[in-house]
Design a protein around this motif. Structure first.
Motif, mmCIF file in Angstrom:
data_model
loop_
_atom_site.group_PDB
_atom_site.id
_atom_site.type_symbol
_atom_site.label_atom_id
_atom_site.label_comp_id
_atom_site.label_asym_id
_atom_site.label_seq_id
_atom_site.Cartn_x
_atom_site.Cartn_y
_atom_site.Cartn_z
ATOM 1 N N UNK A 9 0.820 -1.117 0.082
ATOM 2 C CA UNK A 9 0.010 -0.004 0.176
ATOM 3 C C UNK A 9 1.088 1.226 0.040
ATOM 4 N N UNK A 10 1.931 1.232 0.826
ATOM 5 C CA UNK A 10 2.706 2.416 0.773
ATOM 6 C C UNK A 10 3.794 2.510 -0.102
ATOM 7 N N UNK A 11 4.006 1.175 -0.580
ATOM 8 C CA UNK A 11 5.064 1.069 -1.913
ATOM 9 C C UNK A 11 6.565 1.173 -1.152
ATOM 10 N N UNK A 12 6.820 0.523 -0.261
ATOM 11 C CA UNK A 12 8.176 0.408 0.444
ATOM 12 C C UNK A 12 8.607 -1.117 0.535
ATOM 13 N N UNK A 17 13.905 1.926 5.957
ATOM 14 C CA UNK A 17 14.304 2.640 7.278
ATOM 15 C C UNK A 17 13.141 3.654 7.803
ATOM 16 N N UNK A 18 13.457 3.958 9.116
ATOM 17 C CA UNK A 18 11.993 4.971 9.739
ATOM 18 C C UNK A 18 11.951 6.225 8.865
ATOM 19 N N UNK A 19 13.090 6.806 8.341
ATOM 20 C CA UNK A 19 12.928 7.896 7.689
ATOM 21 C C UNK A 19 12.289 7.907 6.450
ATOM 22 N N UNK A 23 8.685 9.395 4.903
ATOM 23 C CA UNK A 23 8.411 9.896 3.771
ATOM 24 C C UNK A 23 7.390 9.237 2.906
ATOM 25 N N UNK A 24 7.309 8.086 2.788
ATOM 26 C CA UNK A 24 6.498 7.262 2.100
ATOM 27 C C UNK A 24 5.049 7.544 2.568
ATOM 28 N N UNK A 25 4.751 7.664 3.909
ATOM 29 C CA UNK A 25 3.634 7.854 4.513
ATOM 30 C C UNK A 25 2.941 9.316 4.129
ATOM 31 N N UNK A 26 4.091 10.150 4.319
ATOM 32 C CA UNK A 26 3.827 11.579 4.032
ATOM 33 C C UNK A 26 3.428 11.888 2.482
ATOM 34 N N UNK A 27 3.877 11.198 1.557
ATOM 35 C CA UNK A 27 3.641 11.245 0.075
ATOM 36 C C UNK A 27 2.260 10.622 0.015
ATOM 37 N N UNK A 28 2.116 9.718 0.751
ATOM 38 C CA UNK A 28 0.578 9.010 0.500
ATOM 39 C C UNK A 28 -0.490 9.802 1.009
ATOM 40 N N UNK A 29 -0.188 10.420 2.290
ATOM 41 C CA UNK A 29 -1.442 11.102 2.919
ATOM 42 C C UNK A 29 -1.525 12.447 2.069
ATOM 43 N N UNK A 57 5.376 0.849 11.538
ATOM 44 C CA UNK A 57 6.125 1.465 12.693
ATOM 45 C C UNK A 57 6.166 0.212 13.933
ATOM 46 N N UNK A 58 5.331 -0.734 13.942
ATOM 47 C CA UNK A 58 5.396 -1.568 15.201
ATOM 48 C C UNK A 58 6.092 -2.961 14.593
ATOM 49 N N UNK A 59 6.364 -3.206 13.327
ATOM 50 C CA UNK A 59 6.937 -4.242 13.007
ATOM 51 C C UNK A 59 8.242 -4.650 13.538
ATOM 52 N N UNK A 60 8.584 -6.238 13.814
ATOM 53 C CA UNK A 60 9.588 -6.452 14.343
ATOM 54 C C UNK A 60 10.702 -5.771 13.607
ATOM 55 N N UNK A 61 11.889 -5.326 14.262
ATOM 56 C CA UNK A 61 13.354 -5.114 13.579
ATOM 57 C C UNK A 61 14.327 -6.046 14.002
ATOM 58 N N UNK A 62 15.263 -6.121 13.085
ATOM 59 C CA UNK A 62 16.399 -7.004 13.532
ATOM 60 C C UNK A 62 17.370 -6.431 14.735
ATOM 61 N N UNK A 63 17.826 -7.274 15.362
ATOM 62 C CA UNK A 63 18.638 -6.356 16.456
ATOM 63 C C UNK A 63 20.041 -6.394 15.647
#
Length: 99
Positions: A9-12, A17-19, A23-29, A57-63
């Motif tokens: 949906x967001x095309x990522x 990365x968080x940044x 950016x993808x969310x802001x473009x979508x919004x 944002x809540x997805x598990x990230x690798x350590x």
């Protein structure tokens, strides 16, 4: 929301990365915000995009593991949940001389 649907949906990519995610969310919004888009489906698309952003944002990230964990006498230890705590190692050299 499923992570694969949220990514599409967001095309990522999955390793976004968080940044880049922000950016993808802001473009979508900007594209689907009901105040800026006259399309009758804009409100539902915006809501779906917001849910996708929150799920990613809540997805598990690798350590990330760097080099040695011991920095002098202070080590950083992380538990299974990824929370870091500081552990101070005892000064054995002083104890040996005191005996």
């Amino acid at each position: 929301m499923e992570l694969t649907k949220a990514l599409q949906l967001l095309g990522v990519p999955l390793d976004v990365s968080d940044g880049e995610l922000r950016s993808a969310w802001r473009a979508y919004a900007r594209a689907y915000h009901p105040d800026l888009n006259a399309d009758p489906q804009a409100a539902s698309l915006f809501t779906a995009g917001r849910a996708a952003y929150e799920a990613l944002q809540r997805r598990p990230r690798p350590v990330r593991r760097g080099g040695p964990v011991n920095f002098g006498r202070t080590g950083v230890i992380s538990d299974d949940a990824g929370r870091a705590s500081v552990y101070r190692m005892p000064d054995l050299s002083r104890q040996a001389w005191a005996a």
